[in-house]
Design an enzyme around this catalytic site. Sequence first.
Site, PDB file in Angstrom:
ATOM      1  N   ASP A  36      13.957 -91.670  -3.753  1.00  0.00           N
ATOM      2  CA  ASP A  36      12.898 -90.621  -3.968  1.00  0.00           C
ATOM      3  C   ASP A  36      11.922 -90.426  -2.904  1.00  0.00           C
ATOM      4  O   ASP A  36      11.554 -91.524  -2.426  1.00  0.00           O
ATOM      5  CB  ASP A  36      12.642 -90.690  -5.337  1.00  0.00           C
ATOM      6  CG  ASP A  36      12.166 -89.156  -5.952  1.00  0.00           C
ATOM      7  OD1 ASP A  36      12.103 -88.312  -5.269  1.00  0.00           O
ATOM      8  OD2 ASP A  36      11.402 -89.464  -6.871  1.00  0.00           O
ATOM      9  N   ASN A  84      19.655 -81.454  -8.821  1.00  0.00           N
ATOM     10  CA  ASN A  84      19.454 -80.854  -7.582  1.00  0.00           C
ATOM     11  C   ASN A  84      19.956 -79.748  -7.280  1.00  0.00           C
ATOM     12  O   ASN A  84      19.484 -78.981  -6.243  1.00  0.00           O
ATOM     13  CB  ASN A  84      19.606 -82.108  -6.515  1.00  0.00           C
ATOM     14  CG  ASN A  84      18.708 -83.220  -6.630  1.00  0.00           C
ATOM     15  OD1 ASN A  84      19.140 -84.489  -6.463  1.00  0.00           O
ATOM     16  ND2 ASN A  84      17.669 -83.026  -7.051  1.00  0.00           N
ATOM     17  N   LEU A 215      14.026 -92.157 -15.041  1.00  0.00           N
ATOM     18  CA  LEU A 215      15.491 -92.373 -14.640  1.00  0.00           C
ATOM     19  C   LEU A 215      16.034 -91.230 -14.056  1.00  0.00           C
ATOM     20  O   LEU A 215      17.017 -91.131 -13.254  1.00  0.00           O
ATOM     21  CB  LEU A 215      16.258 -92.758 -15.822  1.00  0.00           C
ATOM     22  CG  LEU A 215      15.926 -94.350 -16.294  1.00  0.00           C
ATOM     23  CD1 LEU A 215      16.493 -94.831 -17.528  1.00  0.00           C
ATOM     24  CD2 LEU A 215      16.241 -95.223 -15.265  1.00  0.00           C
TER      25      LEU A 215
HETATM   26  C1  IPE Z   1      16.145 -88.152  -8.472  1.00  0.00           C
HETATM   27  O1  IPE Z   1      15.287 -87.616  -7.827  1.00  0.00           O
HETATM   28  C2  IPE Z   1      17.412 -87.655  -7.721  1.00  0.00           C
HETATM   29  C3  IPE Z   1      17.623 -88.105  -6.494  1.00  0.00           C
HETATM   30  C4  IPE Z   1      17.084 -89.022  -5.919  1.00  0.00           C
HETATM   31  C5  IPE Z   1      18.801 -87.894  -5.844  1.00  0.00           C
HETATM   32  P1  IPE Z   1      14.478 -85.928  -8.041  1.00  0.00           P
HETATM   33  O2  IPE Z   1      13.504 -85.843  -6.974  1.00  0.00           O
HETATM   34  O3  IPE Z   1      15.606 -85.053  -8.114  1.00  0.00           O
HETATM   35  O4  IPE Z   1      13.862 -86.184  -9.639  1.00  0.00           O
HETATM   36  P2  IPE Z   1      12.886 -85.710 -10.397  1.00  0.00           P
HETATM   37  O5  IPE Z   1      12.969 -84.226 -10.283  1.00  0.00           O
HETATM   38  O6  IPE Z   1      11.484 -86.196  -9.876  1.00  0.00           O
HETATM   39  O7  IPE Z   1      13.092 -86.395 -11.684  1.00  0.00           O
HETATM   40  C1  IPE Z   2      14.994 -87.465  -2.829  1.00  0.00           C
HETATM   41  O1  IPE Z   2      13.633 -87.017  -2.175  1.00  0.00           O
HETATM   42  C2  IPE Z   2      16.284 -86.805  -2.243  1.00  0.00           C
HETATM   43  C3  IPE Z   2      17.018 -86.156  -3.128  1.00  0.00           C
HETATM   44  C4  IPE Z   2      16.615 -85.725  -4.221  1.00  0.00           C
HETATM   45  C5  IPE Z   2      17.949 -85.303  -2.503  1.00  0.00           C
HETATM   46  P1  IPE Z   2      13.110 -85.782  -2.834  1.00  0.00           P
HETATM   47  O2  IPE Z   2      13.834 -84.511  -2.077  1.00  0.00           O
HETATM   48  O3  IPE Z   2      13.319 -85.493  -4.179  1.00  0.00           O
HETATM   49  O4  IPE Z   2      11.586 -85.765  -2.378  1.00  0.00           O
HETATM   50  P2  IPE Z   2      10.263 -85.440  -3.094  1.00  0.00           P
HETATM   51  O5  IPE Z   2      10.431 -86.068  -4.605  1.00  0.00           O
HETATM   52  O6  IPE Z   2      10.292 -84.059  -3.325  1.00  0.00           O
HETATM   53  O7  IPE Z   2       9.300 -86.055  -2.244  1.00  0.00           O
HETATM   54 MG    MG Z   3      11.850 -86.234  -5.868  1.00  0.00          MG
END
Ligand code: IPE
Ligand code: IPE
Ligand code: MG
Length: 260
Positions: A36, A84, A215
């Site tokens: 993340d 996502n 999670l």
């Molecule tokens: C979790 O991260 C999914 C991945 C790392 C692929 P998100 O950024 O999507 O999760 P939330 O929205 O903060 O819970």
């Molecule tokens: C995790 O990074 C990658 C995916 C969920 C695909 P994010 O894209 O969620 O990055 P933040 O949480 O917005 O910084």
């Molecule tokens: Mg994220």
Amino acid sequence: MNPTTAVPGIDPAHEAARSAGLDPARLPKHVAIIMDGNGRWAKGRGWDRTRGHRQGADVVRAITTDSVRLGIRRLTLYAFSSENWSRPQIETSYLMRLLDEFLRGELATLQENGVRLEAIGRLDRLPSDVRATLDATRTATAANRNMALCLALSYGGRDEIVDACRAIARDVAAGRLDPQSVDASAVQARLYAGACRFGADDVDVVIRTAGESRLSNFLPWQAIYAEYVSVAALWPEFTITDYHAALKEFQARERRFGGV
Ligand code: IPE
Ligand code: IPE
Ligand code: MG
């Protein structure tokens, strides 16, 4: 070091773990990472979020290679969640292109390191060309024995349990399965990855970067007894040193599994 190159009397994985300050006897078999913070990393530099994803792919390469070196048997990476899909289409299509590029670019390294590529999730939602690259990579690496790299793609833990329930219901309806014999292993066998050939079904440690402590629908069945380690670093800046520190934190935990 190539872990398939045996040096008599020396286990290269044990040496690698020791030199990282880890106890080779207590390494997790199955590490799962919620990668993340890609967007925040890019935004913090005044860049487009996609640049964070690109940088993040380089970190995947480094962490995968290091995991093989340490002798970890399975590495599950949360790359794209079912939630996502709600992101702007420009970002989801970028991520799909990046995945395709990553798989094509990594094949040689996966083979060299003896890594078997697996994928879990509702893969039928992926663009058909990405799906084809994924299938080709899985087939090409199927016989590799050092480690499984399992990518969670279009993955939702609740979807996975629902899909396993559907498979069980189908088997019962077809007379192939007696409801009385439905147990944990019957469910496990119907999860996306089935039973792990490296004996690493359950997750030992979940590492989440970017300082978050949730999670987000990741591996609810497999991680019931996982240790959870939250790391402040954003995924694109997550280093091997951060990784080893997270594994040390795991090793410092006392796992009781409900016992005394
Ligand atoms: C979790 O991260 C999914 C991945 C790392 C692929 P998100 O950024 O999507 O999760 P939330 O929205 O903060 O819970
Ligand atoms: C995790 O990074 C990658 C995916 C969920 C695909 P994010 O894209 O969620 O990055 P933040 O949480 O917005 O910084
Ligand atoms: Mg994220």
